[in-house]
Design a protein around this motif. Structure first.
Motif, PDB file in Angstrom:
ATOM      1  N   LEU A  89       0.722  -1.136   0.034  1.00 12.28           N
ATOM      2  CA  LEU A  89       0.019   0.030  -0.103  1.00 12.28           C
ATOM      3  C   LEU A  89       0.786   1.230  -0.058  1.00 12.28           C
ATOM      4  CD1 LEU A  89      -2.899   1.118   0.181  1.00 12.28           C
ATOM      5  CD2 LEU A  89      -2.800   1.144   2.456  1.00 12.28           C
ATOM      6  N   ASP A  90       1.869   1.227   1.041  1.00 15.41           N
ATOM      7  CA  ASP A  90       2.662   2.358   0.922  1.00 15.41           C
ATOM      8  C   ASP A  90       3.758   2.532  -0.582  1.00 15.41           C
ATOM      9  OD1 ASP A  90       2.308   2.715   3.545  1.00 15.41           O
ATOM     10  OD2 ASP A  90       4.017   2.004   4.249  1.00 15.41           O
ATOM     11  N   GLY A  91       3.961   1.642  -1.150  1.00 12.15           N
ATOM     12  CA  GLY A  91       4.591   1.528  -2.498  1.00 12.15           C
ATOM     13  C   GLY A  91       3.596   1.913  -3.540  1.00 12.15           C
ATOM     14  N   HIS A  92       2.319   1.719  -3.398  1.00 11.96           N
ATOM     15  CA  HIS A  92       1.305   2.107  -4.458  1.00 11.96           C
ATOM     16  C   HIS A  92       1.166   3.688  -4.140  1.00 11.96           C
ATOM     17  CE1 HIS A  92      -2.367   1.836  -6.898  1.00 11.96           C
ATOM     18  NE2 HIS A  92      -2.940   2.318  -5.944  1.00 11.96           N
ATOM     19  N   ALA A  93       1.004   3.972  -3.056  1.00 12.98           N
ATOM     20  CA  ALA A  93       0.773   5.506  -2.650  1.00 12.98           C
ATOM     21  C   ALA A  93       2.185   6.321  -3.248  1.00 12.98           C
ATOM     22  CB  ALA A  93       0.657   5.799  -1.244  1.00 12.98           C
ATOM     23  N   VAL A  94       3.338   5.909  -3.100  1.00 13.65           N
ATOM     24  CA  VAL A  94       4.498   6.309  -3.445  1.00 13.65           C
ATOM     25  C   VAL A  94       4.369   6.807  -5.016  1.00 13.65           C
ATOM     26  CG1 VAL A  94       6.850   6.360  -3.243  1.00 13.65           C
ATOM     27  CG2 VAL A  94       6.004   5.958  -1.248  1.00 13.65           C
ATOM     28  N   ALA A  95       4.319   5.449  -5.635  1.00 10.23           N
ATOM     29  CA  ALA A  95       4.309   5.398  -7.110  1.00 10.23           C
ATOM     30  C   ALA A  95       3.049   6.465  -7.702  1.00 10.23           C
ATOM     31  CB  ALA A  95       4.026   4.105  -7.526  1.00 10.23           C
ATOM     32  N   ALA A  96       1.982   6.473  -6.949  1.00  9.71           N
ATOM     33  CA  ALA A  96       0.920   7.360  -7.431  1.00  9.71           C
ATOM     34  C   ALA A  96       1.044   8.822  -7.258  1.00  9.71           C
ATOM     35  CB  ALA A  96      -0.188   6.893  -6.636  1.00  9.71           C
ATOM     36  N   VAL A  97       1.882   9.248  -6.099  1.00 10.83           N
ATOM     37  CA  VAL A  97       2.092  10.517  -5.865  1.00 10.83           C
ATOM     38  C   VAL A  97       3.276  11.105  -6.440  1.00 10.83           C
ATOM     39  CG1 VAL A  97       1.952  12.238  -3.891  1.00 10.83           C
ATOM     40  CG2 VAL A  97       0.531  10.251  -3.623  1.00 10.83           C
ATOM     41  N   LEU A  98       4.198  10.237  -6.760  1.00 16.74           N
ATOM     42  CA  LEU A  98       5.442  10.712  -7.126  1.00 16.74           C
ATOM     43  C   LEU A  98       5.514  11.362  -8.520  1.00 16.74           C
ATOM     44  CD1 LEU A  98       8.647  10.469  -6.918  1.00 16.74           C
ATOM     45  CD2 LEU A  98       8.662   8.390  -8.328  1.00 16.74           C
ATOM     46  N   ALA A  99       4.349  10.861  -9.156  1.00 21.76           N
ATOM     47  CA  ALA A  99       4.366  11.521 -10.671  1.00 21.76           C
ATOM     48  C   ALA A  99       2.800  11.844 -10.876  1.00 21.76           C
ATOM     49  CB  ALA A  99       4.936  10.820 -11.759  1.00 21.76           C
ATOM     50  N   LEU A 100       2.147  12.261  -9.905  1.00 20.47           N
ATOM     51  CA  LEU A 100       0.727  12.352  -9.874  1.00 20.47           C
ATOM     52  C   LEU A 100       0.182  13.328 -11.125  1.00 20.47           C
ATOM     53  CD1 LEU A 100      -2.331  11.886  -9.098  1.00 20.47           C
ATOM     54  CD2 LEU A 100      -1.990  13.470  -7.260  1.00 20.47           C
ATOM     55  N   PRO A 101       0.778  14.660 -11.248  1.00 21.87           N
ATOM     56  CA  PRO A 101       0.565  15.472 -12.448  1.00 21.87           C
ATOM     57  C   PRO A 101       0.585  14.926 -13.783  1.00 21.87           C
ATOM     58  CG  PRO A 101       1.797  16.554 -10.810  1.00 21.87           C
ATOM     59  CD  PRO A 101       1.978  15.323 -10.240  1.00 21.87           C
ATOM     60  N   TYR A 102       1.967  14.080 -13.754  1.00 20.70           N
ATOM     61  CA  TYR A 102       1.873  13.402 -15.008  1.00 20.70           C
ATOM     62  C   TYR A 102       0.981  12.431 -15.467  1.00 20.70           C
ATOM     63  CZ  TYR A 102       4.137   9.831 -18.172  1.00 20.70           C
ATOM     64  OH  TYR A 102       4.252   8.791 -19.348  1.00 20.70           O
ATOM     65  N   HIS A 103       0.532  11.548 -14.310  1.00 25.66           N
ATOM     66  CA  HIS A 103      -0.285  10.449 -14.521  1.00 25.66           C
ATOM     67  C   HIS A 103      -1.728  10.930 -15.106  1.00 25.66           C
ATOM     68  CE1 HIS A 103       1.885   8.125 -11.225  1.00 25.66           C
ATOM     69  NE2 HIS A 103       2.545   7.930 -12.127  1.00 25.66           N
ATOM     70  N   LEU A 104      -2.181  12.075 -14.648  1.00 29.78           N
ATOM     71  CA  LEU A 104      -3.491  12.675 -14.862  1.00 29.78           C
ATOM     72  C   LEU A 104      -3.314  13.410 -16.400  1.00 29.78           C
ATOM     73  CD1 LEU A 104      -4.249  15.073 -11.637  1.00 29.78           C
ATOM     74  CD2 LEU A 104      -5.597  13.198 -12.829  1.00 29.78           C
ATOM     75  N   MET A 105      -2.179  13.893 -16.711  1.00 25.68           N
ATOM     76  CA  MET A 105      -1.930  14.551 -18.040  1.00 25.68           C
ATOM     77  C   MET A 105      -2.016  13.457 -19.042  1.00 25.68           C
ATOM     78  SD  MET A 105       0.802  14.721 -20.151  1.00 25.68           S
ATOM     79  CE  MET A 105       2.263  14.601 -19.680  1.00 25.68           C
ATOM     80  N   ILE A 106      -1.254  12.457 -18.699  1.00 25.79           N
ATOM     81  CA  ILE A 106      -0.874  11.190 -19.884  1.00 25.79           C
ATOM     82  C   ILE A 106      -2.166  10.654 -19.826  1.00 25.79           C
ATOM     83  CG2 ILE A 106      -0.097   9.344 -18.290  1.00 25.79           C
ATOM     84  CD1 ILE A 106       1.851  10.695 -21.537  1.00 25.79           C
ATOM     85  N   THR A 107      -3.005  10.456 -18.956  1.00 23.52           N
ATOM     86  CA  THR A 107      -4.269   9.704 -19.110  1.00 23.52           C
ATOM     87  C   THR A 107      -5.274  10.672 -19.996  1.00 23.52           C
ATOM     88  OG1 THR A 107      -3.984   8.473 -17.149  1.00 23.52           O
ATOM     89  CG2 THR A 107      -6.041   8.385 -18.034  1.00 23.52           C
ATOM     90  N   TYR A 108      -5.466  11.687 -19.455  1.00 19.79           N
ATOM     91  CA  TYR A 108      -6.353  12.508 -20.105  1.00 19.79           C
ATOM     92  C   TYR A 108      -6.134  13.154 -21.572  1.00 19.79           C
ATOM     93  CZ  TYR A 108      -9.392  16.461 -21.014  1.00 19.79           C
ATOM     94  OH  TYR A 108     -10.575  17.321 -21.510  1.00 19.79           O
TER      95      TYR A 108
END
Length: 545
Positions: free
Chosen positions: A187-206
């Motif tokens: 769960l910690d690893g999932h949160a770190v991977a998600a927040v580490l590049a959260l703007p990128y994840h939102l940008m690349i998906t949209y």
């Protein structure tokens, strides 16, 4: 659905991510590899070693040599498409329509930028395969495959937004990683991977959805232009309608002066593509498109000239309408061709973080659900199926990718349809990884597939040295950092997969970490128990091995 808004979002986050998680993992990983498309293609075609032209005079001479080759090779073709060489891709790709060709009626060749003659390079799709696979899969009808990927991307966007809502301590948890605590560590690893590049994840998906918007939401354009797609492209993107051939022979004008005129018009910009319609006819046109790497927007800047006289017929993209330019910027952000080495490296790392985010999310669900099922005394078929697919998708895909690189070096150079057999090798290896967990269940399947991936990737530089003359002993002294860096990157991937295999092999489920003396919840009056040892709150994953 669960009671309460956050609990409902937690339910939505879980299921929107799980149902398409394996497709999303493949899309994220191959899409991340697509950032290195030119470097992958260069490594997979070791015969191509000609440097790209640098000065305007060299570029003009190269373009003319390519045009002369097409005049000799396909004089009766209705259209030519020429991709000019650039620093990262120092060769020319040419395509032309041939009514006598099979399939979609196209032929292609790789040309030397100096002589304009075909290069005897091995047949391969190179990095183009990973680029195409990440948005249209393979072995499928292209529109259907793009619909599937669009559908999965919509689920991904829902999962990201609902995940932000669900994890109210998401940014605080970014600075918290507790190794050796089983599910809590995942769960910690999932949160770190998600927040580490959260703007990128939102940008690349949209922006990924935006790249396919004319397929998924065509109704506005269809209604406004009554199904006339050519009229839509002309007004929105400035794409000229192809002229009908006049039937009067006329040679093409030299392309060098046209390139010079285009460069002045674009304030020093350079052409990246040349498209010729009706070559050798009085109604021929030469269309120059500015290089994608020079601009953020993917909305093309185009100049169209008469192929017979050299007169400028039209320009497009210099002052695009706001809607078209917005779409172009989003498209450009998604493909990332405008960035330099540092920005590409950041995109690459962010893509790997997104891949890890999807992988840990799939594993989290399986671990938590198995724990709950074990308490009930029965682990159902659904849980076992998810665990099986997790191994095949997450650990198996790197094996498949490495197998494709091995096939590139080991398949006979004269093998018919050699490029297709490289891809067949990719899917054969992936299929074997799907069958392997039937024989080796649980942790052993994970360890063996990660170890196989580590071995395949780690030995690729050695295989390259044994089969080509573009190995590290040659590329490093020559300063060929593209190929040398790729070899070193393959070795780094092998080491990373070996480390993962070792961690998984050493993990012992159910072995709780030994508490330090005096550090327990009852060590002092009023002491609060560790959050990881508390019962999970409603809607929060269980923090247990």
């Amino acid at each position: 659905m669960k009671e309460g808004f956050r609990q409902s979002m937690a339910w939505l986050h879980t299921w929107s991510g799980l149902l398409v998680g394996w497709v999303l993992f493949a899309v994220f990983l191959t899409g991340t590899a697509a950032y290195l498309k030119p470097e992958i293609s260069a490594w997979m075609m070791p015969e191509l070693r000609t440097p790209a032209p640098e000065t305007p005079a060299e570029q003009a001479a190269t373009a003319q040599a390519l045009m002369d080759h097409m005049t000799r090779t396909a004089p009766r073709s209705p259209a030519w498409f020429i991709s000019l060489p650039e620093a990262r891709e120092p060769w020319a790709n040419v395509f032309w329509r041939d009514p006598g060709a099979g399939g979609r009626g196209f032929r292609q060749a790789v040309l030397d930028p100096r002589s304009g003659e075909p290069v005897a390079a091995r047949g391969t799709r190179g990095g183009e395969f990973f680029y195409r696979f990440h948005f249209q899969l393979h072995y499928m009808n292209v529109p259907v495959a793009r619909w599937i990927v669009s559908f999965c991307a919509m689920f991904m966007l829902v999962a990201i937004v609902s995940g932000i809502v669900t994890h109210k301590r998401i940014f605080a948890d970014f600075f918290t990683f507790r190794p050796g605590k089983g599910h809590r560590s995942w769960l910690d690893g999932h949160a770190v991977a998600a927040v580490l590049a959260l703007p990128y994840h939102l940008m690349i998906t949209y922006t990924g959805l935006v790249t396919l918007m004319f397929m998924t939401m065509p109704w506005g354009g269809e209604a406004a232009y009554r199904g006339d797609r050519a009229a839509f492209n002309t007004e929105v993107f400035g794409t000229a309608r192809p002229a009908r051939p006049a039937g009067v022979p006329a040679p093409l004008v030299p392309v060098g002066p046209l390139l010079e005129q285009a460069s002045r018009h674009w304030n020093g910009g350079t052409a990246g593509r040349i498209q010729v319609q009706n070559p050798g006819d009085a109604n021929s046109t030469i269309q120059l498109t500015r290089s994608d790497s020079e601009r953020l927007s993917f909305n093309p800047q185009i100049m169209v000239f008469s192929g017979a006289t050299g007169a400028l017929l039209s320009t497009a993209g210099d002052d695009s309408r706001p809607a078209a330019e917005t779409r172009g910027v989003m498209y450009g952000l998604h493909v990332g061709r405008f960035g330099g080495p540092l920005l590409r490296a950041l995109f690459l790392l962010s893509g790997l973080a997104g891949t890890a985010m999807v992988a840990t999310g799939c594993v989290l669900w399986a671990v938590k659900t198995r724990q709950q099922a074990a308490k009930r005394g029965r682990v159902g078929f659904g849980v076992r199926l998810v665990e099986h697919l997790n191994v095949a998708a997450i650990a198996g895909l790197p094996v498949a990718m490495a197998t494709m690189f091995w096939a590139n070096r080991l398949l006979p150079l004269d093998l018919p349809a050699r490029d297709e057999w490289e891809i067949h090798g990719f899917f054969i290896a992936w299929g074997l990884c799907l069958l392997h967990p039937l024989l080796r269940r649980g942790r052993r399947a994970w360890v063996e597939q990660f170890a196989a991936g580590a071995l395949l990737f780690g030995l690729l530089p050695l295989l390259n040295a044994l089969t080509t003359t573009t190995h590290l002993g040659v590329t490093l002294p020559a300063g060929d950092w593209g190929r040398a860096g790729f070899d070193l990157g393959l070795l780094a991937i092998g080491l990373a997969l070996a480390a993962i295999a070792r961690i998984v092999a050493r993990h012992r489920p159910g072995a709780a970490p030994r508490a330090k003396p005096g550090a327990g919840p009852g060590s002092r009056p009023g002491a609060k128990p560790d959050r990881a040892s508390q019962p999970a709150r409603h809607g929060e994953p269980v923090a247990a091995e």
